[in-house]
Motif scaffolding. Structure first.
Motif, PDB file in Angstrom:
ATOM      1  N   LYS A   1       8.323  85.561  27.172  1.00 12.31           N
ATOM      2  CA  LYS A   1       9.466  85.790  28.068  1.00 12.31           C
ATOM      3  C   LYS A   1       8.965  86.093  29.464  1.00 12.31           C
ATOM      4  O   LYS A   1       7.949  86.786  29.632  1.00 12.31           O
ATOM      5  CB  LYS A   1      10.308  86.974  27.570  1.00 12.31           C
ATOM      6  CG  LYS A   1      11.190  86.680  26.358  1.00 12.31           C
ATOM      7  CD  LYS A   1      12.009  87.926  26.020  1.00 12.31           C
ATOM      8  CE  LYS A   1      12.937  87.676  24.851  1.00 12.31           C
ATOM      9  NZ  LYS A   1      14.063  86.787  25.215  1.00 12.31           N
TER      10      LYS A   1
ATOM     11  N   SER B   1      11.304  87.394  31.580  1.00 14.61           N
ATOM     12  CA  SER B   1      12.141  88.550  31.899  1.00 14.61           C
ATOM     13  C   SER B   1      12.760  89.021  30.594  1.00 14.61           C
ATOM     14  O   SER B   1      12.740  88.308  29.583  1.00 14.61           O
ATOM     15  CB  SER B   1      13.231  88.172  32.899  1.00 14.61           C
ATOM     16  OG  SER B   1      14.139  87.267  32.316  1.00 14.61           O
ATOM     17  N   ALA B   2      13.327  90.218  30.613  1.00 12.33           N
ATOM     18  CA  ALA B   2      13.872  90.807  29.392  1.00 12.33           C
ATOM     19  C   ALA B   2      14.991  89.962  28.795  1.00 12.33           C
ATOM     20  O   ALA B   2      15.144  89.885  27.579  1.00 12.33           O
ATOM     21  CB  ALA B   2      14.360  92.224  29.687  1.00 12.33           C
ATOM     22  N   SER B   3      15.775  89.309  29.628  1.00 10.83           N
ATOM     23  CA  SER B   3      16.918  88.549  29.135  1.00 10.83           C
ATOM     24  C   SER B   3      16.678  87.044  29.130  1.00 10.83           C
ATOM     25  O   SER B   3      17.594  86.264  28.896  1.00 10.83           O
ATOM     26  CB  SER B   3      18.147  88.860  30.000  1.00 10.83           C
ATOM     27  OG  SER B   3      17.885  88.534  31.349  1.00 10.83           O
ATOM     28  N   GLY B   4      15.441  86.648  29.389  1.00 14.55           N
ATOM     29  CA  GLY B   4      15.141  85.228  29.515  1.00 14.55           C
ATOM     30  C   GLY B   4      14.962  84.515  28.181  1.00 14.55           C
ATOM     31  O   GLY B   4      14.984  85.143  27.117  1.00 14.55           O
ATOM     32  N   PHE B   5      14.790  83.205  28.265  1.00 14.35           N
ATOM     33  CA  PHE B   5      14.533  82.418  27.076  1.00 14.35           C
ATOM     34  C   PHE B   5      13.105  82.637  26.588  1.00 14.35           C
ATOM     35  O   PHE B   5      12.248  83.119  27.315  1.00 14.35           O
ATOM     36  CB  PHE B   5      14.742  80.922  27.387  1.00 14.35           C
ATOM     37  CG  PHE B   5      16.169  80.563  27.658  1.00 14.35           C
ATOM     38  CD1 PHE B   5      16.601  80.308  28.959  1.00 14.35           C
ATOM     39  CD2 PHE B   5      17.094  80.471  26.637  1.00 14.35           C
ATOM     40  CE1 PHE B   5      17.912  79.983  29.220  1.00 14.35           C
ATOM     41  CE2 PHE B   5      18.411  80.140  26.891  1.00 14.35           C
ATOM     42  CZ  PHE B   5      18.816  79.909  28.191  1.00 14.35           C
ATOM     43  N   ASP B   6      12.892  82.235  25.318  1.00 17.06           N
ATOM     44  CA  ASP B   6      11.552  82.289  24.748  1.00 17.06           C
ATOM     45  C   ASP B   6      10.872  80.942  24.916  1.00 17.06           C
ATOM     46  O   ASP B   6      11.504  79.888  24.769  1.00 17.06           O
ATOM     47  CB  ASP B   6      11.614  82.598  23.245  1.00 17.06           C
ATOM     48  CG  ASP B   6      12.056  84.010  22.973  1.00 17.06           C
ATOM     49  OD1 ASP B   6      12.266  84.339  21.795  1.00 17.06           O
ATOM     50  OD2 ASP B   6      12.188  84.787  23.931  1.00 17.06           O
TER      51      ASP B   6
END
Length: 123
Positions: free
Chosen positions: A102, A104-109
């Motif tokens: 990632k 960012s914490a909310s990003g895609f894998d």
């Protein structure tokens, strides 16, 4: 962009040892797991050998249990595969794979592979 580089392969006699390194670079927020895979021939699939998961859980293929150890050094962004008591059947190209990267914490894998390092075990 993430860069994954393996090193440490080479030629060793049966019963010998090698330590592979997998160094990762890039602006990474987190990685879910790092796995070592091997491929005996280009046309064959890559088989998982060992993996280390967040929280330091480790898993091994039955064929290498008791002989291989996976470990990481977070300060160096490096994962190692210590291979002892090597056998001719361990001969393969070994690849490192970063899984669940990632930015960012909310990003895609994302998953990333290195180019591999050749291990040859002579009998």
């Amino acid at each position: 962009q993430v860069r994954v580089v393996e090193s440490g392969g080479g030629l060793v006699q049966a019963g010998g040892s090698l330590r592979l390194s997998c160094a990762a670079s890039g602006d990474i927020f987190s990685v879910n797991a790092v796995g070592w895979y091997r491929q005996e021939q280009p046309e064959k699939q890559r088989d998982v050998v060992a993996a280390i998961i967040r929280g330091n859980t480790t898993k091994y293929a039955d064929s290498v249990k008791g002989r291989f150890t996976i470990a990481r050094d977070n300060a160096k962004n490096t994962v190692y595969l210590q291979m002892n008591n090597l056998k001719p059947e361990d001969t393969a190209v070994y690849f490192c794979k970063l899984e669940g990267v990632k930015y960012s914490a909310s990003g895609f894998d994302y998953d990333y592979w290195g180019r591999g390092t050749l291990v040859t075990v002579s009998s």
